[in-house]
Design a protein around this motif. Structure first.
Motif, PDB file in Angstrom:
ATOM      1  N   THR A  49     -45.126 -10.016  27.272  1.00 32.98           N
ATOM      2  CA  THR A  49     -45.589 -11.385  27.525  1.00 32.98           C
ATOM      3  C   THR A  49     -46.935 -11.496  28.249  1.00 32.98           C
ATOM      4  O   THR A  49     -47.803 -12.226  27.769  1.00 32.98           O
ATOM      5  CB  THR A  49     -44.515 -12.190  28.268  1.00 32.98           C
ATOM      6  OG1 THR A  49     -43.370 -12.261  27.433  1.00 32.98           O
ATOM      7  CG2 THR A  49     -44.986 -13.592  28.574  1.00 32.98           C
ATOM      8  N   VAL A  52     -49.829 -10.505  25.855  1.00 30.43           N
ATOM      9  CA  VAL A  52     -49.900 -11.358  24.664  1.00 30.43           C
ATOM     10  C   VAL A  52     -50.296 -12.778  25.062  1.00 30.43           C
ATOM     11  O   VAL A  52     -51.129 -13.414  24.407  1.00 30.43           O
ATOM     12  CB  VAL A  52     -48.568 -11.325  23.892  1.00 30.43           C
ATOM     13  CG1 VAL A  52     -48.586 -12.328  22.751  1.00 30.43           C
ATOM     14  CG2 VAL A  52     -48.307  -9.926  23.353  1.00 30.43           C
ATOM     15  N   ALA A  53     -49.733 -13.255  26.180  1.00 32.48           N
ATOM     16  CA  ALA A  53     -50.096 -14.601  26.644  1.00 32.48           C
ATOM     17  C   ALA A  53     -51.583 -14.659  26.961  1.00 32.48           C
ATOM     18  O   ALA A  53     -52.282 -15.618  26.600  1.00 32.48           O
ATOM     19  CB  ALA A  53     -49.281 -14.968  27.872  1.00 32.48           C
ATOM     20  N   VAL A  56     -53.535 -14.711  23.700  1.00 30.74           N
ATOM     21  CA  VAL A  56     -53.453 -16.006  23.034  1.00 30.74           C
ATOM     22  C   VAL A  56     -54.324 -17.023  23.771  1.00 30.74           C
ATOM     23  O   VAL A  56     -55.100 -17.766  23.167  1.00 30.74           O
ATOM     24  CB  VAL A  56     -51.985 -16.479  22.949  1.00 30.74           C
ATOM     25  CG1 VAL A  56     -51.914 -17.934  22.510  1.00 30.74           C
ATOM     26  CG2 VAL A  56     -51.205 -15.592  21.986  1.00 30.74           C
ATOM     27  N   GLY A  60     -57.069 -16.339  21.179  1.00 27.09           N
ATOM     28  CA  GLY A  60     -56.516 -17.164  20.106  1.00 27.09           C
ATOM     29  C   GLY A  60     -56.865 -18.633  20.247  1.00 27.09           C
ATOM     30  O   GLY A  60     -57.444 -19.238  19.336  1.00 27.09           O
ATOM     31  N   VAL A  61     -56.529 -19.203  21.411  1.00 25.39           N
ATOM     32  CA  VAL A  61     -56.797 -20.632  21.626  1.00 25.39           C
ATOM     33  C   VAL A  61     -58.294 -20.946  21.533  1.00 25.39           C
ATOM     34  O   VAL A  61     -58.682 -21.846  20.783  1.00 25.39           O
ATOM     35  CB  VAL A  61     -56.189 -21.103  22.967  1.00 25.39           C
ATOM     36  CG1 VAL A  61     -56.662 -22.509  23.306  1.00 25.39           C
ATOM     37  CG2 VAL A  61     -54.677 -21.044  22.909  1.00 25.39           C
TER      38      VAL A  61
ATOM     39  N   VAL B 118     -45.167  -9.962  16.705  1.00 23.34           N
ATOM     40  CA  VAL B 118     -46.031 -10.007  17.886  1.00 23.34           C
ATOM     41  C   VAL B 118     -47.135  -8.967  17.772  1.00 23.34           C
ATOM     42  O   VAL B 118     -48.301  -9.241  18.077  1.00 23.34           O
ATOM     43  CB  VAL B 118     -45.211  -9.800  19.181  1.00 23.34           C
ATOM     44  CG1 VAL B 118     -46.124  -9.717  20.385  1.00 23.34           C
ATOM     45  CG2 VAL B 118     -44.204 -10.922  19.342  1.00 23.34           C
ATOM     46  N   LEU B 121     -49.754 -10.089  15.490  1.00 24.77           N
ATOM     47  CA  LEU B 121     -50.596 -11.071  16.175  1.00 24.77           C
ATOM     48  C   LEU B 121     -51.670 -10.368  17.016  1.00 24.77           C
ATOM     49  O   LEU B 121     -52.847 -10.732  16.984  1.00 24.77           O
ATOM     50  CB  LEU B 121     -49.728 -11.975  17.070  1.00 24.77           C
ATOM     51  CG  LEU B 121     -50.467 -13.006  17.907  1.00 24.77           C
ATOM     52  CD1 LEU B 121     -51.038 -14.097  17.017  1.00 24.77           C
ATOM     53  CD2 LEU B 121     -49.535 -13.618  18.949  1.00 24.77           C
ATOM     54  N   LEU B 125     -55.686 -10.606  16.639  1.00 25.96           N
ATOM     55  CA  LEU B 125     -56.596 -10.985  17.721  1.00 25.96           C
ATOM     56  C   LEU B 125     -57.621  -9.887  17.994  1.00 25.96           C
ATOM     57  O   LEU B 125     -58.711 -10.149  18.501  1.00 25.96           O
ATOM     58  CB  LEU B 125     -55.798 -11.313  18.981  1.00 25.96           C
ATOM     59  CG  LEU B 125     -54.921 -12.570  18.839  1.00 25.96           C
ATOM     60  CD1 LEU B 125     -54.074 -12.796  20.074  1.00 25.96           C
ATOM     61  CD2 LEU B 125     -55.785 -13.799  18.572  1.00 25.96           C
TER      62      LEU B 125
END
Lengths: 335, 284
Positions: A49, A52-53, A56, A60-61, B118, B121, B125
Motif C-alpha cells: 500500500t 502503490v499509494a 498513484v 498516476g493522478v 497491482v 499498475l 506507472l
C-alpha cells in the motif's frame, strides 16, 4: 509461500487452490497455519500500500490531471475560472503560428539530439567497453574514470562546459584550436551560434552519459563465454571477424536495449539546456527541447493548460519509444 | 592472441593497450581536471586560455570565499543548501528503500488475489517519466511551493525501485522463506529478519542510484523552489553561475563542493554502483 506441510507432494496444486486446504478445519495439530496463510492477502496488500499509494498519488493522478488540464485554458494566477477548451491547446501547438513555431522547433531539436546522440553515444560506449573488457592491471581504475561523469549533476556539467566552450578567445576550446591552427582560429561563440548550440549540448551530454552505457555493455560483454573466442581463434578468425561473429551477436540484445534506453533518456533532456539558457549564453531557439518548452510555458508564461498539452505529447512519444524498446528487447531475454 | 583473456599478450601489445587507454582517459578527464584545477586558481586565471590547466597560484581562497559569501546572514547559507540537499536525499533514499522493498516483497513473494493487477499498475506507472507529470504536479501543489515537504515526498515511492527489488526477490529460493515460515515467522518477520539482510546488494544498488538521481535533481526544484532558505544545492549552483560578473574561481569551487559528496559515495560503493546499473539493464 505455502509449504508449512512438507509431507505433501505437489506444492503447485496446493498453491493454486488455497481456499480448499484452508477450509478444512480437521487439522488441529497446526491451528496457526491456515489462519496465517489466509492472511497473506492482507499482509501483501498492507506491504504494497504505501508505495502503490505514493505512485498513484504522485504519478498516476497528476498524469490523469495533465490530460484533463490540457483540455482547459488554465493560467496560473488568473482570476478567471478555467474554461473548457477541448482540443484547442493541441490545435494551437501544431497550427497556431505563434505557439507552434517554438514547439515544433523544440520537437525538431529533440529529434536532432536523439538522432545524433543515440548512435554516437552507443558506438562510443561500445568502443570503450571493448577496450576496457581486458584483464590488465589498473583496468578498474580506467573503468571508474570513464564512469565518473555519470555521477556529476547535470547542473554542474553544464557549468564546466560553459567555461570550456566560452566564446572569448580565452575559452578552453577556442584557445586550444588557436594553438593547433597556428593562430588562425579566433574566438567562436559555440553556445551562442545557432549552428553549434545543439552540437555543444550533444557533446556535453555524451560526455556525461557515455559511462552509463559503457557499464551496461561491459556487463553484456562479460556474459559472452570465453570458449567462443577460443573456438574462433582455432578457426583462425581475425580480430575483426571475432568482433563481427562473436562479440556483436553476443551482445545484440544488450546493444538494442542500450540504444532504446538512450533514445528514451535523450527525449527527457532538460537540465543542461535550462542552466545554459538561463546564464550561459546558449542560443535558446536552437537548443530548446520539449521539456524546456513545457517548463517555460507553465512557469514563465503561467500557461498551465498549454504546458499540459506539451506534456501529454511528450509522454506519448516516450511511451511509444518505451513500448518499442520492450518489444525489441523481450524476445532476446527469453532465449 | 586472445582478445578476451589478455593472458597471451606480448609486452608491446600491453603497452599499446595502456597507451590508448591513457590517452582516451586523459581527454575524457580534462573537464574534471579543469574543474578541480580552476577551483584552486584566482578567478581571472580560470578563463585564461590553456593556462587554465597550469597549476599556478593554487590556493583554497575560492572555497573560503564561497563559504563566506554565501554566509551573508546568520543562517549560514552554503551549509544550509548543503544540509537541505543532504536531508532531502536522506529522506528519499531511506523512505524509498523501506516502502519500495516492502511493496516488492508483498508483490513478489506473497500470494494474494489482485497482486498481478497491482503489479501491472506499477509497471504501467513505470512508463510515466517524471518529466511528464512535473507540470500538473507543479499546478496541484502550487500552494506548497518553497516547502521541504514537497521537494521530497513525490520521489519516495518509485516504480523503478519496486521493479528492481521485485526482480531481485524473485531470484531468492522459496525454500529459505518456507523454513522461516515453518519456524512460525509471519510475512513481516520473514521479510525484515530474513529477506532484507540477505538482499544487501539490491538495497545498496537501489540506494546508490536513488541518491545519485536525488542529489542531482533539478527540474522539480526549478519549478517549486524560489526561496533560498529551502533551496537545494544544484539549483543554487545554477543561480550562482548566472551571477554577473561571474567569479569563475568561486563558481568552480562551488561545483567541487556540489559533486564531492557523490564522488565520496561513489568511491566507497563503486562496486554496487556499477552492479546496480548493469543488473538493471541486463535483466531489464
Amino acid at each position: 509461500m505455502t509449504s508449512a506441510e512438507p509431507a505433501h507432494a505437489a506444492p503447485h496444486a496446493r498453491e493454486k487452490a488455497p481456499p480448499v486446504t484452508a477450509e478444512k478445519p480437521a487439522r488441529p495439530a497446526r491451528p496457526a497455519r491456515p489462519v496465517r496463510k489466509n492472511r497473506d492477502w492482507l499482509h501483501g496488500l498492507l506491504m504494497s500500500t504505501p508505495a502503490v499509494a505514493g505512485l498513484v498519488a504522485f504519478v498516476g493522478v497528476p498524469f490523469g490531471y495533465a490530460v484533463v488540464l490540457s483540455f482547459y485554458n488554465v493560467r496560473l494566477g488568473s482570476p478567471l475560472a478555467p474554461a473548457f477548451f477541448g482540443l484547442e491547446q493541441y490545435r494551437r501547438l501544431f497550427t497556431d503560428p505563434d505557439l507552434s513555431g517554438p514547439f515544433l522547433r523544440a520537437l525538431l531539436n529533440n529529434l536532432t539530439f536523439a538522432v545524433v546522440v543515440v548512435p554516437v553515444q552507443t558506438a562510443l560506449a561500445l568502443g570503450l567497453a571493448i577496450l576496457l573488457n581486458r584483464k590488465l592491471k589498473a583496468i578498474g581504475l580506467f573503468r571508474s574514470l570513464f564512469f565518473m561523469p555519470v555521477v556529476f549533476p547535470m547542473a554542474l556539467v553544464a557549468v564546466i562546459w560553459r567555461l570550456i566552450l566560452a566564446r572569448s578567445d580565452q575559452g578552453m576550446l577556442n584557445s586550444a584550436l588557436h594553438a593547433v591552427s597556428f593562430g588562425n582560429w579566433g574566438a567562436f561563440d559555440w553556445l551562442g551560434d545557432s549552428a553549434t548550440a545543439m552540437a555543444s549540448i550533444i557533446v556535453l551530454s555524451v560526455w556525461q552519459g557515455v559511462g552509463f552505457q559503457m557499464v551496461i555493455l561491459l556487463a553484456g560483454l562479460q556474459q559472452i563465454p570465453g570458449e567462443l573466442y577460443e573456438a574462433a581463434e582455432l578457426d583462425r578468425a581475425s580480430r575483426w571477424q571475432q568482433f563481427r561473429h562473436v562479440t556483436l551477436p553476443g551482445i545484440r540484445g544488450t546493444l538494442v536495449f542500450v540504444a532504446m534506453l538512450t533514445s528514451v533518456l535523450s527525449f527527457r533532456v532538460f537540465d543542461q539546456v535550462y542552466v545554459l539558457v538561463k546564464g550561459g549564453g546558449l542560443n535558446e531557439d536552437a537548443a530548446r527541447t520539449v521539456m524546456y518548452q513545457a517548463v517555460t510555458t507553465a512557469f514563465d508564461q503561467n500557461n498551465v493548460g498549454q504546458a499540459s498539452a506539451i506534456t501529454v505529447v511528450f509522454f506519448l512519444i516516450v511511451v511509444v519509444l518505451t513500448l518499442i524498446q520492450r518489444r525489441v528487447v523481450r524476445p532476446d531475454n527469453e532465449d | 592472441m586472445s582478445i578476451h583473456t589478455g593472458l597471451t599478450r606480448t609486452p608491446l601489445r600491453r603497452f599499446l593497450d595502456y597507451a590508448v587507454l591513457s590517452v582516451l582517459a586523459f581527454i575524457f578527464a580534462l573537464p574534471v581536471i579543469y574543474l578541480f584545477m580552476g577551483s584552486l586558481k584566482p578567478s581571472d586565471e580560470v578563463l585564461n586560455g590553456l593556462s587554465g590547466f597550469l597549476p599556478t597560484h593554487l590556493s583554497f581562497d575560492n572555497y573560503t570565499a564561497v563559504l563566506d559569501s554565501l554566509n551573508s546572514d546568520s543562517t549560514g547559507y552554503f551549509w544550509r543548501f548543503m544540509g537541505i540537499s543532504l536531508l532531502l536525499s536522506f529522506v528519499v533514499v531511506t523512505g524509498g528503500l523501506f516502502i519500495n522493498s516492502m511493496a516488492a516483497y508483498g508483490l513478489s513473494r506473497l500470494k494474494w488475489r489482485g497482486r498481478n493487477a497491482v503489479f501491472t499498475l506499477v509497471l504501467l506507472l513505470l512508463l510515466v517519466p517524471f518529466e511528464s507529470v512535473a507540470v500538473p504536479l507543479f499546478y496541484m501543489f502550487n500552494d506548497q511551493r518553497n516547502t521541504l515537504f514537497i521537494q521530497a515526498i513525490p520521489f519516495i515511492a518509485n516504480a523503478f525501485s519496486v521493479y528492481q527489488f521485485h526482480t531481485f526477490f524473485r531470484s531468492i529460493p522459496p525454500s529459505i522463506e518456507e523454513a522461516a515460515r515453518l519456524d512460525g515467522a509471519g510475512p513481516w518477520r520473514t521479510f525484515f529478519a530474513i529477506i532484507v539482510p540477505m538482499s544487501k546488494p539490491a538495497f545498496a544498488s537501489v540506494a546508490i542510484l536513488t541518491f545519485l538521481i536525488q542529489w542531482g535533481s533539478f527540474l522539480w526544484p526549478v519549478l517549486m523552489v524560489s526561496d533560498p532558505s529551502v533551496r537545494p544545492l544544484p539549483l543554487e549552483m545554477s543561480v550562482f553561475q548566472a551571477q554577473l560578473p561571474p567569479d569563475w574561481g568561486q563558481i568552480l569551487a562551488f561545483g567541487v563542493l556540489l559533486v564531492l559528496p557523490v564522488l565520496i559515495v561513489f568511491a566507497f560503493f563503486q562496486r554496487w554502483f556499477v552492479q546496480g546499473v548493469a543488473s538493471s539493464a541486463v535483466k531489464g
